[in-house]
Design an enzyme around this catalytic site. Structure first.
Site, PDB file in Angstrom:
ATOM      1  CE  LYS A  32      -1.926  -0.992   3.967  1.00 59.37           C
ATOM      2  NZ  LYS A  32      -1.363  -2.274   4.443  1.00 59.37           N
ATOM      3  NE  ARG A  70      -3.462  -1.772  10.462  1.00 59.19           N
ATOM      4  CZ  ARG A  70      -2.510  -1.153   9.777  1.00 59.19           C
ATOM      5  NH1 ARG A  70      -2.689   0.043   9.296  1.00 59.19           N
ATOM      6  NH2 ARG A  70      -1.363  -1.769   9.571  1.00 59.19           N
ATOM      7  NE  ARG A 126       8.698  -2.649   5.903  1.00 50.97           N
ATOM      8  CZ  ARG A 126       7.389  -2.370   5.892  1.00 50.97           C
ATOM      9  NH1 ARG A 126       6.803  -1.948   4.792  1.00 50.97           N
ATOM     10  NH2 ARG A 126       6.666  -2.520   6.983  1.00 50.97           N
ATOM     11  NE  ARG A 142       7.679  -0.240  10.243  1.00 53.85           N
ATOM     12  CZ  ARG A 142       6.564  -0.185   9.530  1.00 53.85           C
ATOM     13  NH1 ARG A 142       6.553   0.426   8.359  1.00 53.85           N
ATOM     14  NH2 ARG A 142       5.456  -0.728   9.961  1.00 53.85           N
ATOM     15  NE  ARG A 189       3.263  -4.949  11.117  1.00 52.50           N
ATOM     16  CZ  ARG A 189       4.315  -4.707  10.319  1.00 52.50           C
ATOM     17  NH1 ARG A 189       5.493  -5.226  10.584  1.00 52.50           N
ATOM     18  NH2 ARG A 189       4.177  -3.956   9.268  1.00 52.50           N
TER      19      ARG A 189
HETATM   20  P1  ADP Z   1       1.776  -2.111   8.157  1.00 52.09           P
HETATM   21  O1  ADP Z   1       0.630  -1.846   7.227  1.00 52.09           O
HETATM   22  O2  ADP Z   1       3.069  -2.319   7.464  1.00 52.09           O
HETATM   23  O3  ADP Z   1       1.458  -3.064   9.269  1.00 52.09           O
HETATM   24  P2  ADP Z   1       1.578   0.552   9.210  1.00 52.09           P
HETATM   25  O4  ADP Z   1       2.759   1.409   9.019  1.00 52.09           O
HETATM   26  O5  ADP Z   1       0.353   0.840   8.446  1.00 52.09           O
HETATM   27  O6  ADP Z   1       2.107  -0.888   9.007  1.00 52.09           O
HETATM   28  O7  ADP Z   1       1.189   0.495  10.766  1.00 52.09           O
HETATM   29  C1  ADP Z   1       2.138   0.193  11.767  1.00 52.09           C
HETATM   30  C2  ADP Z   1       1.430  -0.021  13.097  1.00 52.09           C
HETATM   31  O8  ADP Z   1       0.728   1.171  13.471  1.00 52.09           O
HETATM   32  C3  ADP Z   1       0.358  -1.094  13.091  1.00 52.09           C
HETATM   33  O9  ADP Z   1       0.893  -2.383  13.278  1.00 52.09           O
HETATM   34  C4  ADP Z   1      -0.528  -0.641  14.276  1.00 52.09           C
HETATM   35  O10 ADP Z   1       0.063  -0.968  15.517  1.00 52.09           O
HETATM   36  C5  ADP Z   1      -0.505   0.861  14.119  1.00 52.09           C
HETATM   37  N1  ADP Z   1      -1.626   1.310  13.250  1.00 52.09           N
HETATM   38  C6  ADP Z   1      -1.532   1.827  11.990  1.00 52.09           C
HETATM   39  N2  ADP Z   1      -2.750   2.103  11.474  1.00 52.09           N
HETATM   40  C7  ADP Z   1      -3.649   1.753  12.428  1.00 52.09           C
HETATM   41  C8  ADP Z   1      -5.067   1.766  12.512  1.00 52.09           C
HETATM   42  N3  ADP Z   1      -5.823   2.189  11.478  1.00 52.09           N
HETATM   43  N4  ADP Z   1      -5.646   1.330  13.652  1.00 52.09           N
HETATM   44  C9  ADP Z   1      -4.918   0.894  14.704  1.00 52.09           C
HETATM   45  N5  ADP Z   1      -3.575   0.843  14.687  1.00 52.09           N
HETATM   46  C10 ADP Z   1      -2.937   1.260  13.579  1.00 52.09           C
END
Ligand code: ADP
Ligand code: ZN
Length: 216
Positions: free
Chosen positions: A17, A92, A131, A164, A175
């Site tokens: 994404k 999410r 990554r 990360r 995740r």
């Molecule tokens: P990825 O899609 O690679 O898991 P993101 O960078 O989108 O990672 O998100 C990293 C972390 O931030 C998630 O694992 C979560 O802990 C938190 N996070 C991001 N977006 C949300 C969301 N919409 N609701 C709750 N937690 C979120």
């Protein structure tokens, strides 16, 4: 105007994404709202919320719906979001989707579509756990697919590469689990509303061209 440029990018962590957003944003002017980026900035700021967020993110879990939704709502209230936006990593959960709907109604804004990035688990895990990125310039590499010429050194700027904390294999697995439990139901949720467009890994290049046209 026929353009449909108010979209959600939905997909598991590692589905691409962020990369897709970055490529599109080189060519079209849209607001990019990445809750992961907003939260990482909060962590970097050292705020109380940032400290709490860091713990939750390191476990691979999600932050409370209301907190994330409030962040997105205040971002959506800014003027540039009237012209078009990509919501990357939000919503999410089903409650987040409901909060988004409410926020958009209040702001007299609307959603045009939801792009679902469909990728196999095995590939997702390799993408996440492989990554690594540059501390200095942010360039992203992958230990399996896109290695730097010198181990853990950036090709572009010579900076040090790092992983990360939430990309460790354990957290990556967590995740993905969280994605299937909490986010996957949104696929049907948006399909039922006639908003869903699915992109698979093989069609990615073709889809990019089509999306670019749609988002103009
Ligand atoms: P990825 O899609 O690679 O898991 P993101 O960078 O989108 O990672 O998100 C990293 C972390 O931030 C998630 O694992 C979560 O802990 C938190 N996070 C991001 N977006 C949300 C969301 N919409 N609701 C709750 N937690 C979120
Ligand atoms: Zn670099």
């Amino acid at each position: 105007m026929l353009s449909k440029n108010k979209v959600i990018f939905l997909g598991a962590p590692g589905a691409g994404k962020g990369t897709f957003s970055a490529m599109l944003l080189e060519q079209v002017k849209l607001a990019h709202i990445s809750t992961g980026d907003i939260l990482r900035a909060e962590v970097a700021s050292g705020s109380e919320l940032g400290k709490q967020a860091a713990i939750i993110m390191q476990r691979g879990e999600l932050l409370p719906d209301e907190i994330v939704a409030a962040m997105v709502k205040s971002r959506l209230a800014q003027d540039d979001c009237r012209e078009g936006f990509i919501l990357d990593g939000f919503p999410r959960t089903t409650p987040q989707a409901e909060l988004l709907k409410q926020a958009l109604q209040e702001l007299d804004n609307e959603l045009d579509g939801v792009i679902f990035f469909k990728v196999e688990d095995e590939l997702l895990l390799k993408r996440l756990s492989g990554r690594i990125s540059c501390k200095a310039c942010g360039e992203i590499y992958n230990r399996y697919f896109q290695k730097p010429a010198v181990d853990m050194i950036c090709d572009k700027c010579g900076g040090e590469l790092f992983q990360r904390p939430d990309d460790s294999i354990e957290t990556a697995r967590e995740r993905l689990k969280v994605f299937y439990e909490q986010t996957e139901p949104l696929i049907d949720y948006y399909r039922q509303q006639g908003l869903l467009l699915t992109i698979t890994e093989v069609e990615k290049n073709k889809a990019f061209a089509a999306l670019l046209e749609l988002l103009q």
